[in-house]
Design a protein around this motif. Structure first.
Motif, short mmCIF file in Angstrom:
data_model
loop_
_atom_site.label_atom_id
_atom_site.label_comp_id
_atom_site.label_asym_id
_atom_site.label_seq_id
_atom_site.Cartn_x
_atom_site.Cartn_y
_atom_site.Cartn_z
N PRO A 136 12.90 -23.91 9.36
CA PRO A 136 12.64 -22.34 9.73
C PRO A 136 13.59 -21.39 9.22
O PRO A 136 14.49 -21.59 8.65
CB PRO A 136 12.19 -22.38 10.58
N ARG A 137 13.35 -20.37 8.48
CA ARG A 137 13.93 -19.32 7.82
C ARG A 137 14.68 -18.81 9.00
O ARG A 137 14.73 -18.32 9.94
CB ARG A 137 13.06 -18.19 7.20
N ALA A 138 15.90 -19.36 8.11
CA ALA A 138 17.09 -18.91 9.21
C ALA A 138 17.39 -17.41 9.40
O ALA A 138 18.57 -17.19 10.57
CB ALA A 138 18.65 -19.87 9.14
N VAL A 139 17.66 -16.73 7.95
CA VAL A 139 17.55 -15.48 8.16
C VAL A 139 16.65 -14.75 6.79
O VAL A 139 16.24 -15.31 6.33
CB VAL A 139 19.57 -15.17 7.44
N ASP A 140 16.70 -13.79 8.58
CA ASP A 140 14.49 -13.46 7.42
C ASP A 140 14.78 -11.83 7.36
O ASP A 140 14.51 -10.86 8.29
CB ASP A 140 13.67 -13.51 8.68
N GLY A 141 15.62 -11.44 6.15
CA GLY A 141 15.35 -10.27 5.70
C GLY A 141 16.37 -9.01 6.36
O GLY A 141 15.50 -8.64 7.04
N ILE A 142 17.43 -9.29 6.37
CA ILE A 142 18.51 -8.46 7.59
C ILE A 142 19.19 -7.32 6.43
O ILE A 142 19.13 -7.33 5.47
CB ILE A 142 19.74 -9.37 7.54
N ASP A 143 19.06 -5.84 7.05
CA ASP A 143 19.76 -5.26 5.96
C ASP A 143 20.38 -4.44 7.23
O ASP A 143 20.43 -4.28 8.76
CB ASP A 143 18.81 -4.14 6.55
N LEU A 144 21.78 -4.52 6.85
CA LEU A 144 22.88 -3.63 8.13
C LEU A 144 23.70 -2.98 6.58
O LEU A 144 24.20 -3.09 5.77
CB LEU A 144 23.51 -4.81 8.97
N SER A 145 25.20 -2.55 7.39
CA SER A 145 25.64 -1.44 7.47
C SER A 145 27.16 -1.89 8.25
O SER A 145 26.93 -1.30 8.73
CB SER A 145 25.43 -0.34 6.73
N VAL A 146 28.06 -1.47 7.81
CA VAL A 146 30.07 -1.51 7.83
C VAL A 146 30.51 -0.52 8.00
O VAL A 146 31.03 -0.52 6.70
CB VAL A 146 29.82 -3.18 7.98
N ALA A 147 30.66 0.10 8.66
CA ALA A 147 31.42 1.02 7.62
C ALA A 147 33.20 0.46 7.97
O ALA A 147 33.66 0.29 8.79
CB ALA A 147 31.47 1.85 8.38
N PRO A 148 34.10 1.52 6.89
CA PRO A 148 35.17 0.56 6.78
C PRO A 148 35.61 0.79 8.15
O PRO A 148 36.48 2.42 8.72
CB PRO A 148 35.79 1.44 5.22
N GLY A 149 37.12 -0.12 8.10
CA GLY A 149 37.46 0.13 9.33
C GLY A 149 36.90 0.03 11.08
O GLY A 149 37.25 0.01 12.40
#
Lengths: 335, 257
Positions: A21-34
């Motif tokens: 199956p599709r292992a990762v399916d359209g992930i959106d994310l944002s991680v700020a510095p620190g």
């Protein structure tokens, strides 16, 4: 984002495998510095595949991602220079000593020759491995291997640190030590930490923000307290003195809210009026002639968040073992 | 370029250090060629008296040339085992994460194979000379002989690396070992090509290892080596297997290490 940023920006990341199956399916994310970002999900949810893509070990099928300001597709070498990675299975050579690993890693990462020995010794000492530095890694405990793996990930002073299930297989004491070090790296050194875990407690203790992944999709994201607040209502778990009264108990509890997950010998309800309903519950049980052996009020936890977002319960809190069970997801007793 | 060298050096150091400090790796690498040399040169020495056997330096030197190439080739195969093992146990990911240019990892493994071959060849050569082997070539012949050994080591390492990078499991060991074994033993191992007969001679005549082995023997005996044939064959093998190994590396990268 500039190339000086320590953050992570992911847009529509997808990874397909030929036979699966599709292992990762359209992930959106944002991680700020620190920031410490906890990526939470059961085995097979897509956490490790996401890490492999963000660390340039696996090309994405689609989507974009920038790590420390660099595109993972076009600037792989720059991404690798900016990140430190400790993968799920510590990639160590059992025939090398801890110090030899440091020597290898400092050379691999291009640490200037005159600084290598000092940097290696500094990190071994910081991780509590100075006494074992001359011993072959094959004789290290699981916790020592994890700490060495973390030390190796830090030799080139990375701006972004990826930790893939760093405490799986560790005893509680080793887990706590590792958590302290990860927290210190983020708070004191300003390192951005992307941490995958299947332990709710780990995400709760460490992460500034949590992303919950299920079947390759990000189903929830936010600060642990925010996510728990979204669930809002506490759960009341009651154990009847007579086990035969469990069904009758559940019927009474359902008058006060929706049923919640509970062990087989108990019933639980998510109180729609919160703690204000407690006295009424006790009176109703008394009126129904149900004797109570025990009852507990649970504040909302990440487990509840996971249950609410995925319809499944992520088993947590047990002693982790070396070989994590293949499937930690269980259907809730009641939903 | 500096980072390329650092990664290559790190990969070389680790594999060579492991090879030299672990008798379970070092001893078999030395013992096998010595066993072959002793068994073939000693046990089959009367083959040197067969009519038509015209190698001037004697049967011991004749067999030394085979063992020289065999040790070079198998050093490469054993390096392939190491690559496959690194991928199987996840260590290769550490290397992939540390390398700006991952071709440097492959070059590191190549240097490892050459180092292993050099160590083994030194021991085998010393034993052969102590055992009375005649070396009738000059300094240029020594250079030619060593150059061929290096090329065979490179070609075998690149071939084995290509297999290892595609399979990424030590279970692919036979797929690395068997073709090299067959190529070596289907060359004129025990007697010159002209004394072979039937299908073995046909196969040996077209076996690319044959001109390399015959050139090596010519260098040892001080004769005229057929460089015009051996050089393009050697270059062709290295180029072919370099392309094979590099494509294998790209496949390993696409598969996530």
């Amino acid at each position: 984002m500039t190339s000086d940023d320590n953050g992570i920006e992911v847009g529509g990341l997808v990874r397909d495998f030929k036979k699966g199956p599709r292992a990762v399916d359209g992930i959106d994310l944002s991680v700020a510095p620190g920031e410490i970002y906890g990526f939470l999900g059961p085995n097979g949810a897509g956490k490790s595949t996401t890490v492999l893509m963000l660390t340039t070990l696996l090309p994405p099928t689609d989507g974009t991602a920038r790590v420390a300001g660099h595109d993972i597709r076009r600037e792989g070498a720059r991404v690798r220079a900016a990140i430190g990675v400790a993968l799920q299975e510590a990639a160590l050579d059992p025939l090398l000593t801890g110090r030899e690993h440091m020597r290898l890693q400092t050379a691999l990462q291009g640490v200037p020759r005159r600084e290598r020995a000092a940097r290696g010794d500094e990190l071994l000492t910081r991780m509590g491995l100075a006494d074992a530095a001359g011993r072959r890694v094959g004789g290290y405990s699981g916790g020592m291997k994890r700490r060495l793996d973390l030390a190796l990930a830090l030799v080139h002073r990375p701006r972004v640190l990826f930790l893939d299930e760093p405490t799986t297989g560790l005893d509680p004491s080793s887990r706590s030590e590792l958590w302290r070090e990860v927290a210190r790296l983020a708070r004191e050194d300003g390192v951005t930490v992307f941490l995958t875990t299947q332990y709710l407690e780990e995400a709760d203790v460490l992460a500034d923000r949590v992303g919950i992944i299920e079947a390759g999709r990000l189903v929830a994201e936010g600060a642990p307290e925010t996510l728990k607040a979204q669930i809002g209502r506490p759960a009341l778990e009651v154990v009847p003195r007579d086990a035969l009264q469990r069904d009758a108990l559940a019927e009474v509890l359902e008058r006060f809210g929706s049923a919640a997950a509970a062990p087989p010998h108990a019933a639980a309800v998510r109180l729609s009026r919160g703690n204000d309903a407690l006295a009424d519950v006790v009176r109703a049980l008394d009126a129904a002639g149900i004797a109570i052996a025990d009852f507990q009020l649970h504040a909302p936890s990440l487990d509840d968040v996971f249950l609410a977002k995925t319809g499944k319960q992520l088993v947590s809190g047990e002693e982790p073992d070396e070989q994590a069970p293949a499937d930690r997801v269980t259907e809730p007793v009641a939903s | 370029m500096r980072r390329f060298g650092q990664v290559t050096g790190a990969v070389w150091w680790r594999a060579t250090h492991t090879f030299l400090t672990n008798p379970q790796f070092l001893l078999p690498s030395i013992m096998f060629p010595l066993f072959f040399f002793t068994a073939f040169a000693g046990g089959l020495s009367s083959l040197g008296d067969v009519p038509g056997f015209d190698f001037p330096s004697g049967y011991t030197a004749f067999q030394f040339c085979f063992v020289l190439l065999q040790a070079s080739a198998f050093g490469g195969v054993f390096t392939g085992f190491g690559i496959a093992s690194d991928f199987e146990n996840g260590f290769a990911r550490r290397l992939m994460l540390g390398a700006p240019n991952r071709t440097a990892i492959l070059v590191g493994y190549l240097l490892t194979a050459l180092t292993r071959a050099a160590i083994v060849l030194c021991v085998v050569t010393i034993v052969a000379l102590l055992g009375g082997m005649a070396f009738d070539g000059g300094p240029l012949d020594v250079f030619g002989m060593l150059a061929l050994a290096v090329i065979v080591s490179l070609a075998a390492t690149l071939f084995a690396a290509g297999v290892a990078l595609r399979a990424r499991t030590i279970q692919a060991g036979p797929a690395m070992q068997m073709p090299v074994f067959l190529a070596l033993f289907l060359a004129p191992v025990y007697v010159p090509l002209d004394l072979l007969s039937g299908w073995v001679q046909t196969v040996a005549r077209f076996n690319p290892v044959t001109p390399l082995m015959e050139a090596t023997r010519a260098f040892v005996s001080g004769g005229d080596a057929d460089i015009a044939l051996a050089a393009p064959v050697a270059a062709g093998l290295v180029l072919l297997f370099a392309a094979w190994a590099l494509r294998g590396l790209r496949r390993a990268e696409a598969a996530g290490g």
